[in-house]
Design an enzyme around this catalytic site. Structure first.
Site, mmCIF file in Angstrom:
data_model
loop_
_atom_site.group_PDB
_atom_site.id
_atom_site.type_symbol
_atom_site.label_atom_id
_atom_site.label_comp_id
_atom_site.label_asym_id
_atom_site.label_seq_id
_atom_site.Cartn_x
_atom_site.Cartn_y
_atom_site.Cartn_z
ATOM 1 N N ALA A 1 -2.468 -7.556 5.465
ATOM 2 C CA ALA A 1 -2.983 -6.404 6.200
ATOM 3 C C ALA A 1 -4.300 -6.853 6.822
ATOM 4 C CB ALA A 1 -3.215 -5.243 5.251
ATOM 5 N N MET B 1 -8.985 -10.485 4.370
ATOM 6 C CA MET B 1 -9.626 -11.087 3.193
ATOM 7 C C MET B 1 -8.687 -11.985 2.400
ATOM 8 S SD MET B 1 -11.541 -7.635 1.876
ATOM 9 C CE MET B 1 -12.158 -6.418 3.045
ATOM 10 N N SER B 2 -7.699 -12.573 3.074
ATOM 11 C CA SER B 2 -6.721 -13.391 2.341
ATOM 12 C C SER B 2 -6.146 -14.481 3.232
ATOM 13 C CB SER B 2 -5.586 -12.487 1.829
ATOM 14 O OG SER B 2 -4.832 -11.981 2.922
ATOM 15 N N HIS C 1 -1.604 -4.583 -11.735
ATOM 16 C CA HIS C 1 -1.368 -5.141 -10.400
ATOM 17 C C HIS C 1 -1.152 -6.652 -10.475
ATOM 18 C CE1 HIS C 1 -2.845 -1.236 -9.181
ATOM 19 N NE2 HIS C 1 -2.344 -1.468 -7.989
ATOM 20 N N TYR D 1 -12.080 -12.239 -3.354
ATOM 21 C CA TYR D 1 -13.035 -11.182 -3.730
ATOM 22 C C TYR D 1 -12.878 -10.719 -5.172
ATOM 23 C CZ TYR D 1 -9.224 -7.907 -2.514
ATOM 24 O OH TYR D 1 -8.015 -7.252 -2.429
ATOM 25 N N GLU D 2 -11.763 -11.098 -5.801
ATOM 26 C CA GLU D 2 -11.587 -10.752 -7.211
ATOM 27 C C GLU D 2 -12.431 -11.655 -8.115
ATOM 28 O OE1 GLU D 2 -7.310 -9.510 -8.280
ATOM 29 O OE2 GLU D 2 -7.062 -10.783 -6.516
ATOM 30 N N SER E 1 -0.606 -6.518 1.067
ATOM 31 C CA SER E 1 -0.668 -5.141 0.579
ATOM 32 C C SER E 1 0.083 -4.207 1.529
ATOM 33 C CB SER E 1 -2.118 -4.673 0.405
ATOM 34 O OG SER E 1 -2.944 -5.216 1.386
ATOM 35 N N HIS F 1 -9.819 2.436 2.579
ATOM 36 C CA HIS F 1 -8.635 1.768 2.046
ATOM 37 C C HIS F 1 -7.391 2.641 2.259
ATOM 38 C CE1 HIS F 1 -6.294 -0.958 -0.340
ATOM 39 N NE2 HIS F 1 -6.006 -0.033 -1.237
ATOM 40 N N HIS G 1 -6.911 -12.772 -4.701
ATOM 41 C CA HIS G 1 -7.893 -12.762 -3.604
ATOM 42 C C HIS G 1 -9.212 -13.382 -4.063
ATOM 43 C CE1 HIS G 1 -5.163 -9.409 -2.490
ATOM 44 N NE2 HIS G 1 -5.402 -9.823 -1.264
ATOM 45 N N ASN H 1 -5.897 -1.139 11.034
ATOM 46 C CA ASN H 1 -7.051 -0.435 11.614
ATOM 47 C C ASN H 1 -7.690 -1.292 12.703
ATOM 48 O OD1 ASN H 1 -7.837 -1.936 8.939
ATOM 49 N ND2 ASN H 1 -9.686 -1.960 10.217
#
Ligand code: HPA
Length: 273
Positions: free
Chosen positions: A113, A211-212, A61, A85-86, A30, A247, A83, A235
């Site tokens: 990221a 997360m990936s 997306h 989480y999807e 991302s 986000h 991902h 971050n």
């Protein structure tokens, strides 16, 4: 998703792309999408049209596969990824990687990221992934093993290729870009971590959290591709600054890191592809 599904998708692509099939592919995380648009003479496939690709869960997306040239070298850029989480079935997270392999790709460059657990690597900086911790609770290789992909129990001692990482470092040095190194920990998400979780991950040896990426690395190593990767730090991890994570913040600093990341990846492609 069977071996035949993977081969079928690769055939679909081969029938529609006439140029030299690349041996290198990049997965753009991302905030890093713009590089795919820079590909010359690109043939672009929407994931929606690629047989068997995971259905996007957010409207609009879907993601795109760009095949063409960067720095005069043939490459595939994967703009967007599925991902955990999807809610995708874990094996779906191996699918795109396996299709790349079926197309003949030998080197996979994974980007993402991530939050940093290292004081020295603040927002906007880059971290080469030298190892990972799969803390996601999922694994795309679960299920009946098809030996045509790879062995039941793939080795992960060299999951992240030392030679390719050295090439990345040499490109970074030539460009005067600082490329930190560290262990990437995958959390399933979709929430950002709690400070207590980050404290635990630090004790475990994590340097960056996201997360990936880990599912793709596992799938790629299973089929014997060489893998390297870079986290663009958006971050400091939860609890390190007293600020809350949003986000929007990750997008803002992702854009800063993306400038250096694109320079670095272009030099890497020129050198290695
Ligand atoms: N945690 C998990 N994933 C992330 C983060 C984070 O702090 N930043 C960007 N992706």
């Amino acid at each position: 998703m069977s071996y035949e599904d993977v081969q079928n998708c690769a055939s679909y692509i081969r029938e529609r792309f006439n140029g030299e099939m690349p041996k290198m592919a990049l997965v753009l995380g991302s905030g890093l999408n713009s590089m795919a648009d820079a590909i010359e003479d690109a043939t672009v496939f929407s994931y929606l049209d690629l047989p068997g690709f995971p259905e996007p869960t957010v409207e609009g997306h879907a993601g795109h596969m760009h095949i063409g040239k960067l720095e005069g070298k043939p490459v595939i850029c994967m703009q967007g990824r599925a991902h955990a989480y999807e809610g995708h079935a874990p094996e779906k997270l191996a699918y795109a990687t396996r299709v790349l392999w079926a197309l003949g790709v030998e080197i996979l460059v994974l980007t993402n990221a991530a939050g940093s657990l290292m004081e020295k690597a603040g927002p906007g900086s880059l971290v080469a992934i030298t190892d990972h911790i799969n803390f996601s609770g999922i694994n795309p290789l679960v299920g009946v093993n098809d030996d045509r992909f790879g062995p039941r129990f793939p080795d992960m001692t060299s999951a992240w290729d030392k030679g390719l990482t050295k090439d990345l470092q040499q490109c970074a040095t030539a460009l005067d870009i600082t490329l930190h190194e560290g262990t990437y920990l995958m959390a399933k998400g979709p929430n950002f971590e709690t400070p207590a979780e980050i404290g635990a991950f630090r004790v475990m040896g994590a340097d960056a959290v996201g997360m990936s990426t880990v599912p793709e690395c596992l799938a790629a190593r299973h089929v014997g591709m060489r893998v390297c990767g870079i986290s663009s730090i958006t971050n400091y991890a939860a609890g390190m600054t007293g600020e809350e994570l949003t986000h929007d913040e990750t997008m803002e600093f992702g854009a800063i890191a993306a400038v250096n990341l694109e320079k670095l990846l272009r030099a890497f492609i020129e050198r290695v592809a």
